[in-house]
Each structure stands twice: as structure tokens, then as C-alpha cells.
Write an enzyme that holds these catalytic residues in place. Sequence first.
Site, short mmCIF file in Angstrom:
data_model
loop_
_atom_site.label_atom_id
_atom_site.label_comp_id
_atom_site.label_asym_id
_atom_site.label_seq_id
_atom_site.Cartn_x
_atom_site.Cartn_y
_atom_site.Cartn_z
N GLU A 160 9.17 32.71 30.70
CA GLU A 160 8.57 33.54 29.53
C GLU A 160 9.60 33.16 28.49
O GLU A 160 10.12 34.53 27.66
CB GLU A 160 8.18 34.77 29.66
CG GLU A 160 6.77 34.87 30.67
CD GLU A 160 6.34 36.45 31.07
OE1 GLU A 160 7.01 37.19 30.27
OE2 GLU A 160 5.52 36.30 31.58
N HIS A 207 15.15 34.04 34.74
CA HIS A 207 14.31 35.24 34.54
C HIS A 207 14.85 36.44 33.92
O HIS A 207 14.86 37.56 34.54
CB HIS A 207 13.27 35.47 35.95
CG HIS A 207 12.08 36.04 35.80
ND1 HIS A 207 10.99 35.68 36.37
CD2 HIS A 207 11.52 37.17 34.84
CE1 HIS A 207 10.09 36.42 35.96
NE2 HIS A 207 10.43 37.39 35.21
N GLU A 238 9.33 47.23 36.47
CA GLU A 238 8.81 46.51 35.49
C GLU A 238 9.61 46.71 34.15
O GLU A 238 9.06 47.18 33.16
CB GLU A 238 7.24 46.95 35.23
CG GLU A 238 6.63 46.31 36.39
CD GLU A 238 6.45 44.96 36.59
OE1 GLU A 238 6.52 44.38 35.39
OE2 GLU A 238 6.05 44.27 37.44
N GLU A 281 1.66 33.27 37.14
CA GLU A 281 1.87 34.85 37.03
C GLU A 281 0.33 35.07 36.53
O GLU A 281 -0.46 34.57 35.67
CB GLU A 281 2.67 35.51 36.17
CG GLU A 281 4.07 35.49 36.92
CD GLU A 281 5.05 36.53 36.00
OE1 GLU A 281 4.61 37.10 35.06
OE2 GLU A 281 6.37 36.10 35.74
N PHE A 289 2.15 46.78 40.03
CA PHE A 289 1.60 45.62 39.94
C PHE A 289 1.27 45.03 41.45
O PHE A 289 0.33 44.14 41.61
CB PHE A 289 2.32 44.39 39.16
CG PHE A 289 2.09 44.59 37.87
CD1 PHE A 289 1.01 44.02 37.05
CD2 PHE A 289 2.85 45.39 36.73
CE1 PHE A 289 0.76 43.86 35.74
CE2 PHE A 289 2.43 45.14 35.50
CZ PHE A 289 1.67 44.49 34.93
#
Length: 510
Positions: free
Chosen positions: A198, A152, A471, A414, A480
Site C-alpha cells: 500500500e 509493510h 491496527e 487483503e 479483523f
Amino acid sequence: MAHRRLIMTMTKMMMMVTMMMMMDKTCICADISRGSFPKGFVFGTASSAFQHEGAVKAEGRGPTIWDTFSHTFGKITDFSNADVAVDQYHRYEEDVQLMKNMGMDAYRFSISWTRIFPNGVGHINEAGIDHYNKLINALLAKGIEPYVTLYHWDLPQALHDRYLGWLNPQIINDFAAYAEVCFQRFGDRVKHWITFNEPHTFAIQGYDVGLQAPGRCTILFKLTCREGNSSTEPYIVGHNVILTHATVSDIYRKKYKAKQGGSLGIAFDVMWFEPESNKTEDIEAAQRAQDFQLGWFLDPLMFGDYPSSMRSRVGSRLPVFTGSQSSLVKGSLDFVGINHYTTYYARNNATNLIGTLLHDAVSDSGTVTLPFKGLSTIGDRASSIWLYIVPRGMRSLMNYIKHRYGNPPVFITENGMDDPNSILISRKDALKDAKRIKYHHDYLSSLQASIKEDGCNVKGYFVWSLLDNWEWAAGYSSRFGLYFVDYRDNLKRYPKDSVHWFTSFLNSTS
């Protein structure tokens, strides 16, 4: 001729999904609960090591490119770093209990590569192994299934220094060695693996526009970056990521899958794109935008090569798969992870003047994607400037994946929205997050319709995120979480109203 037929086919597909988007929207307001979803559907929350763990120098962990980037002046909006983050490294037992109290089925977290191999390769750090064993065991003891992401974004700084990390094919073998240690040490209990989170984002943000680690770019005459090549490096990074995923998948299938009984996928960031008009050129532009986002990575993994629109528009700057590589890559996943937050309009960029000036990968698609048309936005905005609330996009995207890729198993890895973190907002007011409740209610309603009415093969849904957290380039300026984290009072966790809503949702079968 074949290329023209493909364009016509994809144009028809985009038109069909767009028409579905305009169908009866009553499902968006329907009452839903766990019982509205198929038996066995998984609900969980998601996180990443760098954003949550903190403890960056604890027990042998090595530095990552995000440690370096976040400590570089001017890179983070609020000038913060993730040295402490929300301290989940030390508070994981408390956080696991929060998940249990809500009734969550699963927790998606990532392993920090440099906790296992501090320098990316070489000696194994047993303290890192021990930490993740404790976390996995704590989850299972509470009946919560671990969904583990291997990467990640936190590339070992040592590998970036040694050979520029994802720009060098050497990383394929080094990552595979790291992944295999994870399979060996954790695979008896971990049944769902996600290789990458991602890749599109870290290829573009890290190697095209330079807004994320390692901060490489050539746009704007290198005003914000000291090195890089925005027109080539994102494609090299993407190519090496795809080959790495396929290599790891091959290892898992040959050596571990039969014995451990797990599955392996990858998680993509995917906006939905609606054509700005019903003109053919805008419908085709929306398809190209999707080709250069999801198709860039999922087409090779499903079909063995990049989308034809990428081949024709990027040309020699797009790497080529050999025959053996194509065979290795094709079919190298058991499920598709989708990180979906928002929907934008897309239109054809006929002149592409900005692209000519920037000469980067973002402009190669020849599209303009924006969250507004004229003076009207596509939906209400969350706190982040990029995040507009468009629940119908979830259903459209699920149908697109169904029709283009043969309805593979999909997990929403997500989904969520943020509120601002401001000293002007009291904790009492921050806990009243009705907007977040509506966001999840409406996106889940759209997702449920795609399953029940359209037959989309969706298996689970992960909220981003359990906790407010660090973030990335936004630092602590964005919240979030379902749980409020008090950054001024020892990182105490407080349930927002959305926690109570999800608890009711998850414990109702009506």
C-alpha cells in the site's frame, strides 16, 4: 486532442464497468466453496510484521518510525503500542498450525527491515535471518506457501533520522541492498515476493494528512504536524517507491529469478469508486479518483508514466521519469496485489474550496469520495468508520483492471472486515461473527463471478487477517481476525465462527 481522446476512452470504460456492476447480482448469494474457483487458486491469510510480531527489542531488532510514532502521545486512538502486539514472533508455530487446521494454502507476512539491518544499512543481524528462516521452514513443513512482503510501512528510524527516508533517493540503494539479502537468504524457498504494501496509503497518511508514521503534513496550518509539505512530499515518496520497486525487480530478474524460479509483485490499496450520478462530470471524477489512487502507482509500472490526469492537475509538483527510468519501471512486475475492502461514491468537486484551503495531494484529483449519497449509505458499515460493505465493488474493480491493464495476474492480497473491540462485548459474543462470514461469502462470490463469467485473471485470495491484531492508528480498538485474541488473558487465540465457515469452505470441492 490525444488527451481528449484518452478522457473519452476512459469515460467509456468507467461507464462499461458501471453497467456491469448493475447486472444480475444473483451470484452474490450463490453457494460457493474452494471448488467454485479454478484449480490451483490460492487461499491464504495475511499479516504484517509490526502489527503481529511484537518483541520489538528482541534479538537485535532496531527501531522503526512506527515504534516512534506509536509511542508519541495522542497518535494512537486507544493510546496503545505494538511492543507486544499478538506476540507472533514467539508464537509463530502455534499460528502456523491454526492455518494448517483450516486448510489454508499460503501465508502472506512481511519481513521487518530492522530485524535484518537494525539501522537500515550496515551489519546484518543474523538473529533476524534465523527467525525468518524458522518461520518459512515451519510454513513449508505444514504445506503452506510463504508470500513475503519486503516492506509493510516499518521504515528504519535510523534512515528517517539520517536523510528523511522515502523523501531521499538514497533509500533506493539502501532498500535494494536489504531486498537482495532477503533474496539470497530466503529465495530458495520463497517463490512469491511483494516489494511494498500500500504505497498510496503510507504516502498520503504519512506525508499528506500526518495520521500515520512519520506524521508529516502542512494541512490545517500544521496544527497536527511539526514539519512536512502536504502538496509535494506524497508525490516524492511515491516516486521513490516506484523507482525502488523497479530497481529491486531488475536485481531479482537479472540475478535470482532464473535460479530460484520466483515471481515479484507489489500490493496496492484500492477502493472501487462508483460515479454518484450518470452525469459525465461524475463519471470522469470517478476515473480521476482511480487515477490518483491505483493509477498513481500501477500506470508507471505498466505504461512507464503517471496518468495524464495527474500530469495535468499536479503539474510541476509531480516528479518526472527520465527515459531510462521509464524503461526500468515499465513492466517491472509479474503480478498485481490488490488490497480491497470497500467502495465509495465519487462526484466532481467543481469548487474545490476545501482543496484550496488544505493545498494537499488528496485534493488534487478534484473529486469528492464518500460512502453515502444523500441520506443513504452505500452499504452496511463494519466497525471502522471508513469500511462499508459493498461486495459488487470487487467484481467491478477486477473488470477495471482487466480492461485498463490488459488482464495481468492478480492476487487479492487483503480483504476483510472488522468488529469493535469493547469491554462490553463478551468473548462468547465476539466469537459469533456472522457479519464477517457474510462479508467473505459475498466478496468471494463477487470475485468468483469476475473470474468465471468475466474472465478476470485472479490467482488467489488472502484474508485480512488470521488473528485480531494491532491496527495502526486504531490500536487494539478494531478486530479483523478470524481468530479472537484475548488481550486480557495471555493473548490466547479462540476460533470465531468464521474459522469454522472457512474450514468448511476450504475443504469442500463441490
